[in-house]
Write an enzyme that holds these catalytic residues in place. Structure first.
Site, PDB file in Angstrom:
ATOM      1  N   LYS A 233       0.819  -1.215   0.000  1.00  0.00           N
ATOM      2  CA  LYS A 233       0.000   0.000   0.000  1.00  0.00           C
ATOM      3  C   LYS A 233       0.850   1.261   0.000  1.00  0.00           C
ATOM      4  CE  LYS A 233      -4.470  -1.319   1.900  1.00  0.00           C
ATOM      5  NZ  LYS A 233      -5.515  -0.897   2.841  1.00  0.00           N
TER       6      LYS A 233
ATOM      7  N   LYS B  16      -4.912 -10.493  -7.120  1.00  0.00           N
ATOM      8  CA  LYS B  16      -6.109 -10.622  -6.279  1.00  0.00           C
ATOM      9  C   LYS B  16      -7.236  -9.728  -6.807  1.00  0.00           C
ATOM     10  CE  LYS B  16      -6.480  -8.431  -2.366  1.00  0.00           C
ATOM     11  NZ  LYS B  16      -6.508  -7.892  -0.992  1.00  0.00           N
TER      12      LYS B  16
ATOM     13  N   LYS C 235     -11.075  -4.192  -4.632  1.00  0.00           N
ATOM     14  CA  LYS C 235     -11.932  -3.031  -4.848  1.00  0.00           C
ATOM     15  C   LYS C 235     -11.135  -1.848  -5.374  1.00  0.00           C
ATOM     16  CE  LYS C 235     -12.763  -3.364   0.052  1.00  0.00           C
ATOM     17  NZ  LYS C 235     -13.521  -3.161   1.235  1.00  0.00           N
TER      18      LYS C 235
HETATM   19  P1  AMP Z   1     -10.915  -5.608   2.780  1.00  0.00           P
HETATM   20  O1  AMP Z   1     -11.899  -5.290   1.734  1.00  0.00           O
HETATM   21  O2  AMP Z   1      -9.505  -5.502   2.334  1.00  0.00           O
HETATM   22  O3  AMP Z   1     -11.194  -4.934   4.094  1.00  0.00           O
HETATM   23  O4  AMP Z   1     -11.113  -7.177   3.046  1.00  0.00           O
HETATM   24  C1  AMP Z   1     -12.178  -7.670   3.808  1.00  0.00           C
HETATM   25  C2  AMP Z   1     -12.168  -9.176   3.849  1.00  0.00           C
HETATM   26  O5  AMP Z   1     -12.368  -9.709   2.529  1.00  0.00           O
HETATM   27  C3  AMP Z   1     -10.864  -9.788   4.366  1.00  0.00           C
HETATM   28  O6  AMP Z   1     -11.167 -10.943   5.144  1.00  0.00           O
HETATM   29  C4  AMP Z   1     -10.143 -10.168   3.100  1.00  0.00           C
HETATM   30  O7  AMP Z   1      -9.230 -11.216   3.298  1.00  0.00           O
HETATM   31  C5  AMP Z   1     -11.311 -10.612   2.210  1.00  0.00           C
HETATM   32  N1  AMP Z   1     -10.982 -10.449   0.792  1.00  0.00           N
HETATM   33  C6  AMP Z   1     -10.734  -9.286   0.126  1.00  0.00           C
HETATM   34  N2  AMP Z   1     -10.439  -9.533  -1.171  1.00  0.00           N
HETATM   35  C7  AMP Z   1     -10.495 -10.892  -1.326  1.00  0.00           C
HETATM   36  C8  AMP Z   1     -10.272 -11.768  -2.426  1.00  0.00           C
HETATM   37  N3  AMP Z   1      -9.964 -11.309  -3.641  1.00  0.00           N
HETATM   38  N4  AMP Z   1     -10.413 -13.097  -2.209  1.00  0.00           N
HETATM   39  C9  AMP Z   1     -10.747 -13.583  -0.985  1.00  0.00           C
HETATM   40  N5  AMP Z   1     -10.954 -12.800   0.096  1.00  0.00           N
HETATM   41  C10 AMP Z   1     -10.826 -11.474  -0.062  1.00  0.00           C
END
Ligand code: AMP
Ligand code: TRP
Length: 341
Positions: A118, A201, A204
Site C-alpha cells: 500500500k 487478487k 476493490k
Molecule cells: P478488505 O476489503 O480488504 O477490508 O477485506 C475484507 C475481507 O475480505 C478480508 O477478510 C479479506 O481477506 C477478504 N478479501 C478481500 N479480497 C479478497 C479476495 N480477492 N479473495 C478472498 N478474500 C478477499
C-alpha cells in the site's frame, strides 16, 4: 500456570473503502454468515478507522460504511444474532491499540507485506496510521478475546502478528490474559483472483471495473464481466490437477465451487472437459442467481439509512459491554492507576 479456557468467539472486520467485491463475499461475508449460523457468538465490524489510513473523502466514507452494513445484512448477518457495528463507535479499539503500539516492535511492522504494497515506493509519505494498522487490527480482535478470525488469505500475516502481540503481552506481564487467536482461512475462495489477470487478487481498488464483480452490479453486468473474463484457449481439464498452471481457469472453477457450496473436485466432475463457451454461461447463471438477491436487498436497505444507523449504534453498545471490562483489565495489568475492574 493453568491455561485459561477462552469461550469460542468469532470476530472479523471489513474496511468501508468502496465497492464490496465477489472476493469480499466469498472470502469473508458468506463465511461470516456460516459461522453465525453455526451458533458461535460472532462480532462483525466495519473498520472505518482502518479505512482512513489512506485518504477517504468523508461523504464517501459515510456512504460506504452504511453500504457495507447493508452488504453484511444482505449476505445473511442477522444483527440480532451477531453484533454488527462500526469501529469508531467503540473507542476501546483505539485505546487497546495504543497499548499494542507499545508491545509491537518496529521490525515486526516493517515486515508487513500489506504495508509495503500500500505504501509503494514512497513509504516516507505513507501515514503513520498505515504503518500501525496491524496493531489496531490486533486490538479489534483481542479487545473481545476473540478466538477465531475468518478472513481471506491476504490477512494471514496480520493474524500472525496478532498472535505475536498476544504472546508478547502475556509474556511481558506474566499473565495468560489474551487468547492466541486462530485464523480461519478455508474453502475454495480464500483468494479470489482478478477476472483480467489470474495472478492478481480481485480488489476493490483495481482501476479496471472489469477485473471484479461488485455486489452492487446488476445481472447484465455480472454476466458481461464473466463472459469477458480472461481465459486461455484450451477447454477445462478433466480433473483438478490440470488446473495447476492455469490461473484464470482455476479462478473461475474456484468461484463456481464457492458459489455452489461444492468442492473443486465435485465441480470438475460436472464441468471437466467443457469449453469456456459452455462453462462461462453456467458460471454467469450461478453468479446472477446467488448475487442478485444480495444486491437487491442492499438497495432496499440503503433506502432507510436511519435504520442502518440505529442497528450500528445498538451493535456498538453491545460490543462495548464486552470490550470495556477487557480494556480495563488490560490497563490494570499494565499498571495504570484508576483502571475500573
Ligand atoms: P478488505 O476489503 O480488504 O477490508 O477485506 C475484507 C475481507 O475480505 C478480508 O477478510 C479479506 O481477506 C477478504 N478479501 C478481500 N479480497 C479478497 C479476495 N480477492 N479473495 C478472498 N478474500 C478477499
Ligand atoms: N485488515 C483487514 C482487511 O484489510 C480488515 C480488518 C481490520 C480485520 N481489523 C480486522 C479483519 C480484524 C479481521 C479482524 O481486510
Amino acid at each position: 500456570m493453568t491455561e485459561p479456557v477462552f469461550t469460542p468467539r468469532v470476530f472479523s472486520g471489513i474496511q468501508p473503502s468502496g465497492n464490496l467485491t465477489l472476493g469480499n463475499y466469498l472470502g469473508a461475508l458468506k463465511r461470516f454468515a456460516n459461522s453465525q449460523n453455526a451458533g458461535v457468538e460472532s462480532i462483525f465490524c466495519m473498520v472505518d478507522l482502518h479505512a482512513i489510513t489512506v485518504w477517504q473523502e468523508p461523504g464517501k466514507l459515510r456512504r460506504a460504511t452504511r453500504e457495507l452494513a447493508a452488504g453484511f445484512i444482505a449476505s445473511g448477518i442477522d444483527p440480532q444474532k451477531s453484533i454488527l457495528f462500526n469501529q469508531s463507535q467503540v473507542p476501546e479499539h483505539t485505546q487497546l491499540a495504543w497499548v499494542f503500539n507499545c508491545v509491537a516492535r518496529m521490525g515486526w511492522m516493517k515486515r508487513m507485506t500489506q504495508f509495503k504494497d500500500k505504501a509503494g515506493k514512497n513509504a516516507e509519505q505513507a501515514s503513520l496510521g498505515l504503518f500501525g494498522y496491524p496493531a489496531l487490527m490486533a486490538a479489534d480482535i483481542l479487545v473481545y478475546h476473540a478466538t477465531h478470525v475468518p478472513v481471506g488469505e491476504d490477512q494471514k500475516q496480520h493474524l500472525e502478528l496478532t498472535r505475536d502481540i498476544a504472546i508478547k503481552f502475556n509474556n511481558d506481564y506474566g499473565v495468560d490474559f489474551f487468547p492466541i487467536t486462530e485464523p480461519v482461512i478455508e474453502g475454495a475462495a480464500t483468494r479470489v483472483m482478478s477476472l483480467r489477470d489470474g495472478t492478481k487478487k480481485m480488489s476493490k481498488s483495481d482501476p479496471s471495473d472489469m477485473s471484479r464483480i461488485n455486489l452492487t452490479d446488476d445481472s447484465d453486468t455480472i454476466a458481461k464481466k464473466i463472459r469477458k473474463a480472461k481465459t486461455d484457449p484450451e477447454p477445462l481439464p478433466l480433473d483438478a490437477t490440470g488446473l495447476e498452471n492455469r490461473p484464470e481457469a482455476r479462478n473461475l472453477v474456484n468461484i463456481y465451487a464457492a458459489l455452489s457450496d461444492q468442492s473443486v473436485d465435485q465441480v470438475m466432475r460436472d464441468a471437466g472437459g467443457k469449453s469456456f463457451s459452455e462453462f462461462k454461461p453456467m458460471l454467469a447463471d450461478l453468479a446472477v442467481d446467488k448475487l442478485s438477491p444480495i444486491s437487491t436487498e442492499m438497495g432496499r436497505l440503503m433506502q432507510d439509512v436511519c435504520e442502518i444507523d440505529r442497528i450500528l449504534a445498538e451493535g456498538a453498545e453491545r460490543a462495548r459491554a464486552i470490550a470495556t471490562p477487557i480494556l480495563q483489565k488490560t490497563y490494570e495489568i499494565a499498571g495504570m492507576v484508576g483502571a475500573r475492574v
